[in-house]
Each structure stands twice: as C-alpha cells, then as structure tokens.
Write an enzyme that holds these catalytic residues in place. Structure first.
Site, PDB file in Angstrom:
ATOM      1  CB  SER A 115      -0.901   0.015   1.240  1.00 24.58           C
ATOM      2  OG  SER A 115      -1.562   1.261   1.378  1.00 24.58           O
ATOM      3  CE1 TYR A 117      -4.001  -2.464   5.054  1.00 20.36           C
ATOM      4  CE2 TYR A 117      -3.309  -0.218   4.564  1.00 20.36           C
ATOM      5  CZ  TYR A 117      -3.688  -1.471   4.142  1.00 20.36           C
ATOM      6  OH  TYR A 117      -3.739  -1.746   2.789  1.00 20.36           O
TER       7      TYR A 117
END
Length: 249
Positions: free
Chosen positions: A145, A158
């Site tokens: 990501s 995350y």
C-alpha cells in the site's frame, strides 16, 4: 499467463477476485483461491468457472503456519505445479493512533505480516522443486500500500504492516533469486472496492490525486498480473507504487 497456474490468497472478493478474473482472461490455465470465508469462496469459484477456468478452493487461517501451508499444499495437490502466488489478503480497520489496542495490533500483524510470510514460505518450498524446469520457475506478488510510505495516524497499525511486507518482499527476493523465483510487491493507493466506498475516503483521495480520481480495481490487477506472469523476467525485490499521482516515492 497462458498455461500458467496461480494461487491467490484473499481471492474470494475484492482485488483478489478481480485479479483472478483478469488472469483467466489472460489465459491462465488454473486458479487456486485461499480465503477464510467459505461462502464467498464457493461463489468466487462459480464466477471463475463460468469464465472457463479450472478452479480449486481452500479455506484456512493464514496466520497459523500449519493452516497456511496445508491450504497451499492442498491446492498444489489438486492443481499441480503452481507458477504464481498473489498475496492480497489483509484487514483494514481504521483506528486513531492512540486508540489501537494490543489485540488489534496482534490481529493486524497476524494477518498482514505473518500470514503473508507463511504463504510466501509455502510457495517457495513448492516452486523450488521446479528450479530446473525449462520455463519460468515462480513468481510471487504481494499487495502492499502507499500507506507504507505516507503518514497515516488514522490507521497506523495497518500502515506499519504494509511497510513490513515491503521489507519482507525485498528479503525474499534476494534469498530466492538463485532459484529464479521473482518476488515483488504492488502498492496501490485507495481504489474503488465496496469496502473503500463504505469507508467514504475515495472523494478525498480523488482530490489529492494528480489524475483526479480513484482507480478501479482492475487497474491495480493489471500490474499484479504482469508481475506474476512470465512477462516479468527481470524485476525482483521491487515495490511498484500505483497511485495516480497521489504520492511519489
């Protein structure tokens, strides 16, 4: 992907299923899906079978080594040689940085880092058996990501796990190069999945992106499929950021 077999972790929905569909369109011979949600797995298998694919599914908890390896070996036993692994399973709970509990840290690490690690090890152990094959030995693609490279106080745990997977990717790439197993990652910005729409951050992302819009899942899947295919003959240890100009790394 012509004639190749791929296993996609987290393949029952979202980007994983989109990637599986695109692989079938690109003539992948067989697709294996791993996911915890058995109902969604069965539906995904029906979708891919309707597209003409030979599909096998396995349910398992990838955060547990024995379960992760058993799921991969189950699919290899039914599908034969696996050419590519895509790790797209992850959890994305948004939580303010000072509110993250130990249990939430542990769960995030278990799925996003440890689960990815377990699946990579299982795939490498399998792919090494074909190191002297005349065609491509193996390809592994991890979905990371842009959050690995950008401050994210609303989802720090995350973001930290995705930074860890970037590091894992590089370490595996160096270790596995001698076996001609190429290991890379693709780092999307937010894209228009049902989950992203539900969380409501896509309009903000679109404004911050140079292209002025969020991506569609298939635009991310294109990069994953390319890196997982025999077209990729030289890239390994790379993390490809696909953000529409949201971030430049």
């Amino acid at each position: 992907m012509k004639g190749q077999t791929a296993v996609i972790v987290g393949g029952a929905s979202g980007l994983g299923l989109t990637t599986a569909k695109l692989m079938v369109e690109r003539s992948a011979a067989k697709i294996g899906l791993i996911d915890k949600n058995e109902e969604r797995l069965a539906e995904a298998a029906r979708i891919l079978a309707d597209l003409g694919a030979e599909v096998a599914i396995a349910s398992g908890d990838i955060s547990v080594r024995e379960s992760a390896h058993a799921a991969f070996e189950d699919l290899a036993g039914r599908l034969g040689r696996i050419h590519a692994l895509v790790n797209s399973a992850a959890i994305y709970p948004r939580k303010a940085i000072f509110e993250i509990t130990d249990a939430e840290w542990d769960l995030e690490n278990a799925i996003n880092i440890k689960g990815t690690y377990h699946m990579m090890v299982a795939a490498v152990l399998h792919m090494r058996r074909f190191v002297n094959a005349p065609d491509v030995t193996g390809r592994i693609v991890n979905v990371t990501s842009v959050d690995a490279f950008k401050a994210h106080p609303q989802n720090a745990h995350y973001a930290a796990t995705k930074a860890a997977v970037v590091s894992l990717t590089k370490s595996f790439a160096q270790e596995c190069a001698k076996d001609q197993i190429l290991v890379n990652s693709v780092a999307p910005a937010g894209f228009a999945t049902d989950r992203a729409k539900e969380l409501g951050f896509l309009p903000e992302l679109a404004k911050a992106s140079a292209l002025g819009r969020a991506a569609e899942p298939v635009e991310m899947a294109e990069w994953i499929v390319m890196m997982a295919s025999s077209r990729n003959t030289y890239a390994t240890g790379e993390n490809v950021v696909i953000s529409g100009g949201y971030i430049y790394v």
